[in-house]
Motif scaffolding. Structure first.
Motif, PDB file in Angstrom:
ATOM      1  N   PHE A 186       0.855  -1.186   0.000  1.00 15.21           N
ATOM      2  CA  PHE A 186       0.000   0.000   0.000  1.00 15.21           C
ATOM      3  C   PHE A 186       0.894   1.239   0.000  1.00 15.21           C
ATOM      4  CE2 PHE A 186       0.827  -0.911   4.462  1.00 15.21           C
ATOM      5  CZ  PHE A 186       1.107   0.335   4.999  1.00 15.21           C
ATOM      6  N   SER A 187       0.360   2.321  -0.534  1.00 15.11           N
ATOM      7  CA  SER A 187       1.045   3.610  -0.439  1.00 15.11           C
ATOM      8  C   SER A 187       0.021   4.688  -0.140  1.00 15.11           C
ATOM      9  CB  SER A 187       1.804   3.936  -1.729  1.00 15.11           C
ATOM     10  OG  SER A 187       0.906   4.112  -2.806  1.00 15.11           O
ATOM     11  N   ILE A 188       0.449   5.673   0.621  1.00 14.83           N
ATOM     12  CA  ILE A 188      -0.416   6.790   1.014  1.00 14.83           C
ATOM     13  C   ILE A 188       0.352   8.084   0.754  1.00 14.83           C
ATOM     14  CG2 ILE A 188      -1.689   7.881   2.899  1.00 14.83           C
ATOM     15  CD1 ILE A 188      -1.605   5.075   4.309  1.00 14.83           C
ATOM     16  N   ILE A 268      -8.205  -5.550   5.740  1.00 16.12           N
ATOM     17  CA  ILE A 268      -7.093  -4.704   6.187  1.00 16.12           C
ATOM     18  C   ILE A 268      -6.910  -3.522   5.232  1.00 16.12           C
ATOM     19  CG2 ILE A 268      -4.585  -4.630   6.488  1.00 16.12           C
ATOM     20  CD1 ILE A 268      -4.766  -7.457   7.637  1.00 16.12           C
ATOM     21  N   PHE A 269      -7.018  -3.779   3.943  1.00 19.45           N
ATOM     22  CA  PHE A 269      -6.950  -2.679   2.969  1.00 19.45           C
ATOM     23  C   PHE A 269      -8.010  -1.618   3.269  1.00 19.45           C
ATOM     24  CE2 PHE A 269      -4.878  -4.811  -1.021  1.00 19.45           C
ATOM     25  CZ  PHE A 269      -3.632  -4.680  -0.419  1.00 19.45           C
ATOM     26  N   GLU A 273      -7.403   2.389   4.427  1.00 17.37           N
ATOM     27  CA  GLU A 273      -8.028   3.522   3.739  1.00 17.37           C
ATOM     28  C   GLU A 273      -8.830   4.377   4.718  1.00 17.37           C
ATOM     29  OE1 GLU A 273      -9.566   4.129  -0.774  1.00 17.37           O
ATOM     30  OE2 GLU A 273     -10.070   2.247   0.229  1.00 17.37           O
ATOM     31  N   GLU A 274      -9.570   3.730   5.614  1.00 22.84           N
ATOM     32  CA  GLU A 274     -10.347   4.464   6.621  1.00 22.84           C
ATOM     33  C   GLU A 274      -9.443   5.316   7.507  1.00 22.84           C
ATOM     34  OE1 GLU A 274     -14.373   1.954   7.732  1.00 22.84           O
ATOM     35  OE2 GLU A 274     -12.504   1.415   8.743  1.00 22.84           O
ATOM     36  N   ILE A 275      -8.355   4.713   7.971  1.00 20.56           N
ATOM     37  CA  ILE A 275      -7.447   5.419   8.875  1.00 20.56           C
ATOM     38  C   ILE A 275      -6.829   6.624   8.186  1.00 20.56           C
ATOM     39  CG2 ILE A 275      -5.169   5.212   9.973  1.00 20.56           C
ATOM     40  CD1 ILE A 275      -6.021   2.360  10.803  1.00 20.56           C
ATOM     41  N   LEU A 288      -4.105  10.379  -1.061  1.00 20.86           N
ATOM     42  CA  LEU A 288      -4.327   9.398  -2.122  1.00 20.86           C
ATOM     43  C   LEU A 288      -3.830   8.067  -1.595  1.00 20.86           C
ATOM     44  CD1 LEU A 288      -4.965   8.533  -5.064  1.00 20.86           C
ATOM     45  CD2 LEU A 288      -2.601   9.152  -5.629  1.00 20.86           C
ATOM     46  N   VAL A 289      -4.725   7.084  -1.505  1.00 22.23           N
ATOM     47  CA  VAL A 289      -4.379   5.755  -1.005  1.00 22.23           C
ATOM     48  C   VAL A 289      -4.385   4.786  -2.183  1.00 22.23           C
ATOM     49  CG1 VAL A 289      -4.987   3.888   0.587  1.00 22.23           C
ATOM     50  CG2 VAL A 289      -5.425   6.268   1.225  1.00 22.23           C
TER      51      VAL A 289
END
Length: 390
Positions: A186-188, A268-269, A273-275, A288-289
Motif C-alpha cells: 500500500f502507499s499513502i 485490512i486494505f 483507507e479508513e485510517i 491518495l491511497v
C-alpha cells in the motif's frame, strides 16, 4: 531407482559447479538472459528439447519409458538488487546484484535431476516437466506468465522447493495448508499545506499528519484483526520534508500487508483507507491511497502430495530430518501454481552455524551449505517418483 542416492552423489560436482556459476553471474528479474541461455545449453547437451517461456524462462519435458502421470518441478531463476559481501571464489561478478535467496541452488538442483532422469528415463514413469521460472522476486512475478505459456498444461501435480537458511542442512520441512503469505503493498500520499516553520498556524503539516497515520497503522493488526489470525502491517518508507525551517507540504508512506487469507487482506486494505482518510480529514489534509494485491498465499492444497514429500524426506534424511514447521509471512509466487493444480512447496535446510552459514535470506552475506543440494535433490526426486507412479 534403487541407486538414486548414488546417482545424485555422482552428480554433486556438476550441481555444485552450476550453483557457483549461477551465483557468480546473477541477473535481476526479467533480465535472466544469460541464465536462460545456460539452462537451454545444458538441457540441449542432455538431449532434452526445451523452449523459452515468459521471456527469460524455460520449459522442458522428460518423457519416461513407463506409463505414469505428469509431475512438474519448478525452480526460480532471478537474483536480487543487492551488493554482495561474501568473500568466496564464486562471489558475484555483477556489481549490485547477487543471489541472496538460494535461487542459484534451485536451478542447479533441477538441472542435476534432469541429467539423472534423462540417463535413467527407461525407469522413469510418466513425464517430468521442468519449469525454470524468472522474476519470482519482482511483482507481478513470472509464475502467471509461465502458466499462460503452458507450464501446467497436462500436469497432474507440481513440486517446489526453497533452500532455507533458518533450517539446518540435513533437515527439511513441509506442511499441509498455508505455508507462505500473500505479500501485498500500500502507499499513502498525504497532501497538506506547506509553509514557514515559524508560522505553523498557516499550514497543514504533512509530516505530523503522516506520523499520526503511521502510528495508527500499527494498531490495525492489534485492534482490527482476530488475534487467532496471522497478519502483518509494516511501514517501510516514510518520506517527507527537505529543510528544518519548512513545514512539509506532502508526505509519502509505503508499506506491506502480509496475510494467509485474501478476505482478511481486503478487510485490512479497507481499514488502511479508513485510517488515512479519517486522519487527513481531521487535520485538514487530503490523501491518495493506493492498494496493490500481490502474490496469492502459498497453500499446499493436497494432503496426498504433502504425504509423498514427507515420505521422501524420511527416506532421504531419516524421520528426525523432517522437522516441524510454522507458516512464514514471506511471499512467493508459487501460490499461482497451487491455485491451478495439486502440489506442495517444501523447505530444504541450508544453514550451517558451524561453518558460519548463518546470515538470513536477502542479506549481503547470505550463503548456503552446498551439501543441502544433495538432500534437496533426493527429496525432490523421491517425491516426484512417488507421484509419477501413483
Amino acid at each position: 531407482m534403487d541407486n538414486l542416492r548414488q546417482l545424485i552423489e555422482q552428480q554433486f560436482s556438476y550441481v555444485q559447479g552450476l550453483r557457483r556459476l549461477f551465483h557468480s553471474h546473477p541477473e535481476l528479474s526479467g533480465q535472466e538472459f544469460s541464465t536462460q541461455q545456460k539452462i537451454l545449453a545444458e538441457l540441449a547437451a542432455m538431449g532434452i528439447a526445451a523452449r523459452p517461456a515468459a521471456g527469460t524462462g524455460v520449459i522442458a519435458d522428460i518423457a519416461g519409458g513407463l506409463p505414469g502421470k505428469t509431475v512438474a518441478l519448478r525452480a526460480d531463476m532471478d537474483a536480487l538488487a543487492l551488493a554482495e559481501e561474501l568473500d568466496t571464489s564464486y562471489k558475484s561478478q555483477n556489481s549490485g546484484v547477487c543471489h541472496a535467496c538460494g535461487h542459484d541452488g534451485h536451478m542447479a538442483m533441477l538441472l542435476g535431476l534432469a541429467k539423472i532422469f534423462t540417463a535413467q528415463r527407461h525407469e522413469l514413469p510418466g513425464r517430468l516437466r521442468l519449469v525454470f521460472q524468472p522474476s519470482e522476486e519482482n511483482f507481478p512475478g513470472g509464475a502467471s506468465s509461465m502458466i499462460a505459456e503452458g507450464a501446467l498444461t497436462g500436469v497432474d501435480a507440481i513440486l517446489g522447493a526453497h533452500l532455507w537458511q533458518p533450517l539446518d542442512s540435513g533437515c527439511m520441512a513441509v506442511l499441509t495448508g498455508p505455508v507462505m503469505a500473500s505479500a501485498n503493498q500500500f502507499s499513502i500520499t498525504v497532501q497538506g499545506r506547506g509553509g514557514h516553520a515559524s508560522m505553523p498556524q498557516q499550514t497543514v503539516d504533512a509530516i505530523l499528519t503522516g506520523a499520526q497515520i503511521v502510528a495508527a497503522l500499527n494498531t490495525v493488526v492489534a485492534r482490527s484483526v482476530d488475534p487467532q489470525a496471522a497478519a502483518v502491517v509494516s511501514v517501510g518508507v516514510f518520506r517527507a520534508g527537505e529543510a528544518p525551517n519548512i513545514i512539509a507540504d506532502s508526505a509519502f508512506i509505503h508499506g506491506t500487508v502480509r496475510v494467509f487469507d485474501t478476505e482478511l487482506r481486503q478487510a485490512i486494505f479497507h481499514r488502511i483507507e479508513e485510517i488515512a482518510t479519517g486522519i487527513c480529514q481531521a487535520a485538514g489534509a487530503s490523501c491518495l491511497v493506493e492498494l496493490c494485491a500481490g502474490y496469492p498465499p502459498v497453500i499446499n492444497n493436497s494432503a496426498a502430495v504433502v504425504d509423498a514429500v514427507v515420505n521422501a524426506g524420511r527416506q532421504t534424511l531419516g524421520a528426525a530430518g523432517v522437522v516441524p514447521f510454522r507458516p512464514v509471512l514471506a511471499g512467493e509466487d508459487f501460490g499461482y501454481y497451487l491455485e491451478q493444480v495439486p502440489g506442495a512447496f517444501m523447505f530444504i535446510g541450508a544453514g550451517n552455524p558451524a561453518a558460519g552459514i548463518t546470515y538470513p535470506h536477502h542479506h549481503p552475506k547470505f550463503d548456503i551449505d552446498e551439501q543441502a543440494l544433495v538432500g534437496g535433490m533426493e527429496v525432490l526426486a523421491r517425491a516426484a517418483l512417488n507421484l509419477l507412479s501413483n
